[in-house]
Scaffold this motif. Structure first.
Motif, PDB file in Angstrom:
ATOM      1  N   ASP A 186      58.948  47.273  56.640  1.00 37.06           N
ATOM      2  CA  ASP A 186      60.128  46.457  55.312  1.00 37.06           C
ATOM      3  C   ASP A 186      59.687  45.041  55.646  1.00 37.06           C
ATOM      4  N   ARG A 187      58.680  44.432  56.179  1.00 37.39           N
ATOM      5  CA  ARG A 187      58.500  42.984  55.415  1.00 37.39           C
ATOM      6  C   ARG A 187      57.989  42.593  54.085  1.00 37.39           C
ATOM      7  N   LYS A 188      59.096  41.694  53.898  1.00 37.60           N
ATOM      8  CA  LYS A 188      58.203  41.514  52.336  1.00 37.60           C
ATOM      9  C   LYS A 188      56.524  40.785  52.049  1.00 37.60           C
ATOM     10  N   ILE A 189      55.847  41.187  51.248  1.00 34.02           N
ATOM     11  CA  ILE A 189      55.221  40.259  51.199  1.00 34.02           C
ATOM     12  C   ILE A 189      54.622  40.205  49.607  1.00 34.02           C
ATOM     13  N   VAL A 190      54.253  38.809  49.066  1.00 30.94           N
ATOM     14  CA  VAL A 190      53.777  38.656  48.258  1.00 30.94           C
ATOM     15  C   VAL A 190      52.568  38.710  47.784  1.00 30.94           C
ATOM     16  N   LEU A 191      51.440  38.794  46.536  1.00 31.69           N
ATOM     17  CA  LEU A 191      50.379  38.568  46.179  1.00 31.69           C
ATOM     18  C   LEU A 191      50.520  37.824  45.287  1.00 31.69           C
ATOM     19  N   CYS A 192      49.775  36.268  45.007  1.00 30.97           N
ATOM     20  CA  CYS A 192      49.761  35.784  44.056  1.00 30.97           C
ATOM     21  C   CYS A 192      47.948  35.807  43.797  1.00 30.97           C
ATOM     22  N   ARG A 193      47.542  36.578  42.217  1.00 28.93           N
ATOM     23  CA  ARG A 193      46.411  36.534  42.276  1.00 28.93           C
ATOM     24  C   ARG A 193      46.815  35.337  40.792  1.00 28.93           C
ATOM     25  N   GLU A 194      44.779  35.052  40.667  1.00 23.21           N
ATOM     26  CA  GLU A 194      44.056  34.593  40.160  1.00 23.21           C
ATOM     27  C   GLU A 194      45.784  33.588  38.550  1.00 23.21           C
ATOM     28  N   MET A 195      46.335  32.539  39.948  1.00 24.64           N
ATOM     29  CA  MET A 195      47.396  31.862  39.585  1.00 24.64           C
ATOM     30  C   MET A 195      46.662  30.758  38.660  1.00 24.64           C
ATOM     31  N   THR A 196      48.066  30.325  37.433  1.00 23.19           N
ATOM     32  CA  THR A 196      47.085  29.692  36.497  1.00 23.19           C
ATOM     33  C   THR A 196      45.928  30.051  35.776  1.00 23.19           C
ATOM     34  N   LYS A 197      45.923  31.016  35.405  1.00 29.55           N
ATOM     35  CA  LYS A 197      44.851  31.712  34.622  1.00 29.55           C
ATOM     36  C   LYS A 197      45.024  32.751  33.954  1.00 29.55           C
ATOM     37  N   ILE A 198      44.346  33.310  32.958  1.00 32.40           N
ATOM     38  CA  ILE A 198      44.607  34.133  32.047  1.00 32.40           C
ATOM     39  C   ILE A 198      45.590  35.321  32.661  1.00 32.40           C
ATOM     40  N   TYR A 214      45.955  48.977  45.042  1.00 30.92           N
ATOM     41  CA  TYR A 214      43.915  48.914  44.606  1.00 30.92           C
ATOM     42  C   TYR A 214      43.295  50.731  45.317  1.00 30.92           C
ATOM     43  N   LYS A 215      44.284  52.113  44.530  1.00 32.27           N
ATOM     44  CA  LYS A 215      43.842  52.729  45.451  1.00 32.27           C
ATOM     45  C   LYS A 215      42.494  53.842  44.009  1.00 32.27           C
ATOM     46  N   ASP A 216      42.603  52.950  43.142  1.00 26.74           N
ATOM     47  CA  ASP A 216      42.087  53.166  41.478  1.00 26.74           C
ATOM     48  C   ASP A 216      40.978  51.829  41.697  1.00 26.74           C
ATOM     49  N   VAL A 217      41.774  50.886  41.344  1.00 23.43           N
ATOM     50  CA  VAL A 217      41.293  49.746  41.166  1.00 23.43           C
ATOM     51  C   VAL A 217      40.635  48.838  42.375  1.00 23.43           C
ATOM     52  N   SER A 218      39.423  48.005  42.626  1.00 25.01           N
ATOM     53  CA  SER A 218      39.452  47.544  43.667  1.00 25.01           C
ATOM     54  C   SER A 218      40.027  46.342  43.290  1.00 25.01           C
ATOM     55  N   PRO A 219      40.245  45.047  44.147  1.00 28.98           N
ATOM     56  CA  PRO A 219      41.314  44.085  44.341  1.00 28.98           C
ATOM     57  C   PRO A 219      40.213  43.108  43.156  1.00 28.98           C
ATOM     58  N   LYS A 220      40.214  41.697  42.166  1.00 30.82           N
ATOM     59  CA  LYS A 220      39.445  40.757  41.696  1.00 30.82           C
ATOM     60  C   LYS A 220      39.908  39.484  41.400  1.00 30.82           C
ATOM     61  N   GLY A 221      39.766  38.588  41.760  1.00 34.03           N
ATOM     62  CA  GLY A 221      40.297  37.070  41.167  1.00 34.03           C
ATOM     63  C   GLY A 221      40.462  36.643  42.734  1.00 34.03           C
ATOM     64  N   GLU A 222      41.097  35.522  42.772  1.00 31.37           N
ATOM     65  CA  GLU A 222      41.738  34.652  43.736  1.00 31.37           C
ATOM     66  C   GLU A 222      42.969  35.155  44.242  1.00 31.37           C
ATOM     67  N   TYR A 223      43.390  35.329  45.859  1.00 33.05           N
ATOM     68  CA  TYR A 223      44.514  35.941  46.446  1.00 33.05           C
ATOM     69  C   TYR A 223      45.018  34.939  46.890  1.00 33.05           C
ATOM     70  N   VAL A 224      46.562  34.252  47.459  1.00 30.96           N
ATOM     71  CA  VAL A 224      47.081  33.923  48.150  1.00 30.96           C
ATOM     72  C   VAL A 224      48.576  34.562  48.691  1.00 30.96           C
ATOM     73  N   ILE A 225      48.327  35.280  49.651  1.00 33.85           N
ATOM     74  CA  ILE A 225      49.067  36.506  50.067  1.00 33.85           C
ATOM     75  C   ILE A 225      50.357  35.639  50.818  1.00 33.85           C
ATOM     76  N   ILE A 226      51.843  35.712  50.970  1.00 35.95           N
ATOM     77  CA  ILE A 226      52.656  35.304  51.173  1.00 35.95           C
ATOM     78  C   ILE A 226      53.560  36.253  51.829  1.00 35.95           C
ATOM     79  N   LEU A 227      53.975  36.341  52.493  1.00 42.74           N
ATOM     80  CA  LEU A 227      54.431  36.838  53.803  1.00 42.74           C
ATOM     81  C   LEU A 227      55.883  36.793  53.995  1.00 42.74           C
ATOM     82  N   GLU A 228      57.471  37.531  54.268  1.00 49.52           N
ATOM     83  CA  GLU A 228      57.932  37.095  54.271  1.00 49.52           C
ATOM     84  C   GLU A 228      58.019  36.423  56.330  1.00 49.52           C
TER      85      GLU A 228
END
Ligand code: SAM
Length: 286
Positions: A186-198, A214-228
């Motif tokens: 139950d730990r919160k997690i935040v995926l920040c993708r393509e920040m400041t971009k369109i 990501y069952k149907d689409v693959s991860p794309k672009g730049e990511y930062v993961i924030i974990l509680e």
């Protein structure tokens, strides 16, 4: 001396946009225009950035694989009173890139170092996360080697401050799988993708729910993961069986005790139930 004028013999760490060109600061533009030369992690990328900004300046490459030799070269030029701006591919130099080594080399050799602050993926992601920003830790990229990675994940599991992690898109699914097998569900997690971009996208979810992504689409672009961070009481339970016994002897029913310990540890109650039964089976066999 005029405020903001370039000081000879100084290394300027210049932050550049992480996706949106308008994030370049007035001071960054001035420094890039006025230093003697620019050292860049990728001269092609920086060349493109400079041409979009209308800046023409001698560029030298400084990256992970030439940093020892180029570090000495940069130092010699700074010692002869030239000024240098260091830029990395994007964001703030010395954060998960080779900038930190040249900073150390300059400090050790009494060269003046100063920063032109600006975009940084780590800071932008934590402020967008909605998680606790009072205390946080920066992990950068996780180790790839199995043993080191496992140890790091265990350390992060016990971390009670918010954790910032950089990740490449092709490694994201494996990292989320690792989190699901190690962290509280139950730990919160935040995926920040393509920040400041369109295509900026911020996904706020929990560790267990990342399975649906990501069952149907693959991860794309730049990511930062924030974990509680983990809840403080969770880290002190090292022996769930003993904890369950304690609760039972204080009058609680066995299943309620199992439920409570599971909640405190942030794991499914079945996990504690199976662990306890397995341990008592083993004791019975002896
Ligand atoms: N020095 C940079 C900084 O200040 O953030 C970071 C350099 S590190 C080599 C590159 C990593 O930063 C990427 O793999 C990604 O994790 C993160 N990153 C950079 N730009 C990003 C963006 N626009 N959105 C999400 N993450 C980004």
């Amino acid at each position: 001396m005029e405020k903001n004028s370039i000081i000879p013999g100084t290394l300027y760490l210049v932050a550049t946009p992480i996706g949106n060109m308008s994030d370049i600061s007035e001071r960054a533009l001035k420094v890039l225009n006025e230093v003697t030369f620019i050292a860049a992690e990728d001269t092609r990328n920086t060349g493109l950035l400079l041409s979009r900004l209308g800046i023409s300046k001698p560029l030298i490459s400084y990256h992970e694989y030439n940093k020892a030799e180029k570090g000495r070269y940069l130092l010699a030029r700074l010692q002869s009173n030239e000024s240098c701006a260091l830029v990395t591919d994007a964001g703030t130099p010395a954060i998960s890139d080779p900038g930190a080594d040249i900073v150390k080399l300059c400090i050790d050799n009494n060269i003046n170092v100063t920063g032109i602050p600006g975009p940084c993926a780590a800071i932008n992601s934590i402020i967008l996360s909605g998680l606790d920003t009072k205390r946080f830790v920066f992990e950068g990229f996780l180790p790839l080697q199995n043993k080191e990675r496992k140890e790091r994940l265990e350390e992060i599991k016990k971390e009670y401050r918010t954790v910032i992690i950089y990740e490449a898109p092709h490694k994201l699914i494996k990292t989320l799988e690792d989190f699901r097998s190690v962290m509280e569900q139950d730990r919160k997690i935040v995926l920040c993708r393509e920040m400041t971009k369109i295509n900026e996208e911020i996904i706020r979810t929990t560790v267990s729910s990342t399975e649906q992504l990501y069952k149907d689409v693959s991860p794309k672009g730049e990511y930062v993961i924030i974990l509680e961070g983990c809840k403080k009481e969770r880290i002190i339970i090292t022996d769930p069986e003993e904890e369950v016994e304690k609760l039972i002897s204080s009058g609680m029913k066995k299943m309620d005790a199992i439920k409570q310990v599971a909640k405190m540890m942030g794991v499914p109650k079945n996990e504690i139930y199976l662990k306890i039964n397995k341990e008592s089976d083993e004791k019975d066999k002896c």
